[in-house]
Design an enzyme around this catalytic site. Sequence first.
Site, PDB file in Angstrom:
ATOM      1  N   TRP A 167       1.077 -42.970 -83.356  1.00  0.00           N
ATOM      2  CA  TRP A 167      -0.320 -43.282 -83.714  1.00  0.00           C
ATOM      3  C   TRP A 167      -1.105 -43.519 -82.428  1.00  0.00           C
ATOM      4  O   TRP A 167      -0.649 -44.240 -81.534  1.00  0.00           O
ATOM      5  CB  TRP A 167      -0.335 -44.532 -84.595  1.00  0.00           C
ATOM      6  CG  TRP A 167      -1.691 -44.993 -85.036  1.00  0.00           C
ATOM      7  CD1 TRP A 167      -2.696 -44.226 -85.539  1.00  0.00           C
ATOM      8  CD2 TRP A 167      -2.174 -46.342 -85.021  1.00  0.00           C
ATOM      9  NE1 TRP A 167      -3.767 -45.020 -85.850  1.00  0.00           N
ATOM     10  CE2 TRP A 167      -3.483 -46.320 -85.542  1.00  0.00           C
ATOM     11  CE3 TRP A 167      -1.629 -47.558 -84.633  1.00  0.00           C
ATOM     12  CZ2 TRP A 167      -4.258 -47.467 -85.686  1.00  0.00           C
ATOM     13  CZ3 TRP A 167      -2.382 -48.704 -84.770  1.00  0.00           C
ATOM     14  CH2 TRP A 167      -3.697 -48.650 -85.283  1.00  0.00           C
ATOM     15  N   ASP A 223       6.399 -50.886 -87.555  1.00  0.00           N
ATOM     16  CA  ASP A 223       5.044 -50.678 -88.066  1.00  0.00           C
ATOM     17  C   ASP A 223       5.181 -50.123 -89.482  1.00  0.00           C
ATOM     18  O   ASP A 223       5.764 -49.050 -89.685  1.00  0.00           O
ATOM     19  CB  ASP A 223       4.295 -49.689 -87.153  1.00  0.00           C
ATOM     20  CG  ASP A 223       2.819 -49.602 -87.518  1.00  0.00           C
ATOM     21  OD1 ASP A 223       2.461 -50.030 -88.638  1.00  0.00           O
ATOM     22  OD2 ASP A 223       2.034 -49.103 -86.702  1.00  0.00           O
ATOM     23  N   LYS A 237      -4.033 -49.021 -96.928  1.00  0.00           N
ATOM     24  CA  LYS A 237      -3.836 -47.793 -97.707  1.00  0.00           C
ATOM     25  C   LYS A 237      -3.256 -48.095 -99.088  1.00  0.00           C
ATOM     26  O   LYS A 237      -3.744 -47.592-100.088  1.00  0.00           O
ATOM     27  CB  LYS A 237      -2.904 -46.803 -97.005  1.00  0.00           C
ATOM     28  CG  LYS A 237      -2.762 -46.937 -95.522  1.00  0.00           C
ATOM     29  CD  LYS A 237      -3.912 -46.399 -94.734  1.00  0.00           C
ATOM     30  CE  LYS A 237      -3.721 -46.787 -93.294  1.00  0.00           C
ATOM     31  NZ  LYS A 237      -4.650 -46.319 -92.349  1.00  0.00           N
TER      32      LYS A 237
HETATM   33  C1  LMR Z   1      -5.162 -43.461 -89.014  1.00  0.00           C
HETATM   34  O1  LMR Z   1      -4.151 -43.259 -88.324  1.00  0.00           O
HETATM   35  O2  LMR Z   1      -5.995 -42.577 -89.246  1.00  0.00           O
HETATM   36  C2  LMR Z   1      -5.368 -44.805 -89.648  1.00  0.00           C
HETATM   37  O3  LMR Z   1      -4.305 -45.651 -89.341  1.00  0.00           O
HETATM   38  C3  LMR Z   1      -6.687 -45.393 -89.328  1.00  0.00           C
HETATM   39  C4  LMR Z   1      -6.810 -45.843 -87.912  1.00  0.00           C
HETATM   40  O4  LMR Z   1      -7.197 -46.995 -87.709  1.00  0.00           O
HETATM   41  O5  LMR Z   1      -6.555 -45.059 -86.990  1.00  0.00           O
END
Ligand code: LMR
Length: 401
Positions: free
Chosen positions: A131, A212, A247
């Site tokens: 992420w 996570d 979510k």
């Molecule tokens: C994402 O990966 O799109 C979500 O977790 C929202 C974010 O805060 O990035």
Amino acid sequence: MLYANLTPAPADSILGLTEAYKKDVNPKKVNLGVGVYMDERGRTPILQAVKKAEKILLDTQDTKTYLPIAGAPEYGQVVQELLFGADSVKKDGGRMRTAHTPGGTGGLRIGAEFLRKVAPKATVWLSSPTWANHKGIFAAAGFKTSDYPYYDPASHGIDFSGLTACLDKIPEGDIVLLHVCCHNPTGVDLSAEQWSEVIRIAQARRWIPFLDFAYQGFGVGVEEDGAILKPLLATGLEFFISSSFSKNFGLYQERVGALTLVAGDTAAVEAAFSHVKATIRVVYSNPSAHGGAIVTTILRDDALRSLWRSELDAMRERIAAVRKDFVGQLHARGASMDFSYIEKQKGMFSFSGLSDAQVQYLRDKKGIYMVAGGRINVAGILPNNIGYLCESVQEALQQAH
Ligand code: LMR
């Protein structure tokens, strides 16, 4: 002139896409960027279970006084039970403490700030890829970050030998960030056997797992998605979990998440948690109440809980159906790539396999927004845009490389 020499910060690689999408005047534009669930009409609905819980809260709440620094104790209890199941909490609850945090991001950041006190020299290991915000969160807390192999683009699966070889060399006391399910951005998860091996390595090497868990219920099911947590608890290791209810309860704007600490025994977790609370106190003092109260109300009421679960099942099932439809339509249009791996991925995201040039082409020429690296939010694919999307992907495959 404080800001005279200030150059603007780059737009956020995920949330910045929403801003760009909103400004786009293309009437056919499609937003496959940020991970937000959409129903087939493109709306992000408030769950019925949430609406009902809010009505109860409106009628029964009698104060707006501060919550404790770590949030309401009953919230901590329901979060732990959702993670580990009520029986495990009864047995091992003395080794765990949970703080209500502003979203999963807040859980990660508070965990990172606390870890800076107790493991300042540790390196934080992140999956490659991960992420986009993980690196920033741990870097902001002052950590050095490094990558461990995870995704294998050739097989669209896991580079498991690369992953285990790397995890096996990580020194004791370093921190390893692991995605419990619905890996963001790839949608490719470890199998049960692979998790067992990862847990075995964690025990042997004594690095610290930081989990996570932002998509519980979006992979296979609420319990199935967290199946590795009980075996991890049974090892006696110390670890962290950041939960998000953005979510799975659709509570994005309420910023409701949690940081759960598991330690070797009660004395250790109490000592650690006192520092977590001290950390929270100087960042945001104590959490806002509403989102946590909604989650607690739903999880403590049998009828609301089963309504929530059926709504969560429906979100997961829609995403699975869209994956199938998307792959079917791409292949039906004679796509030059085999996209069948998209159907096997789990959660909201799909690693489409499109190159950065193709992602840019789709954005510039077609008004289709996806995250660099080719991540798409599958829930953004709707009956009224899937045809345009598939036709545009087909064009991008031919025009850009
Ligand atoms: C994402 O990966 O799109 C979500 O977790 C929202 C974010 O805060 O990035």
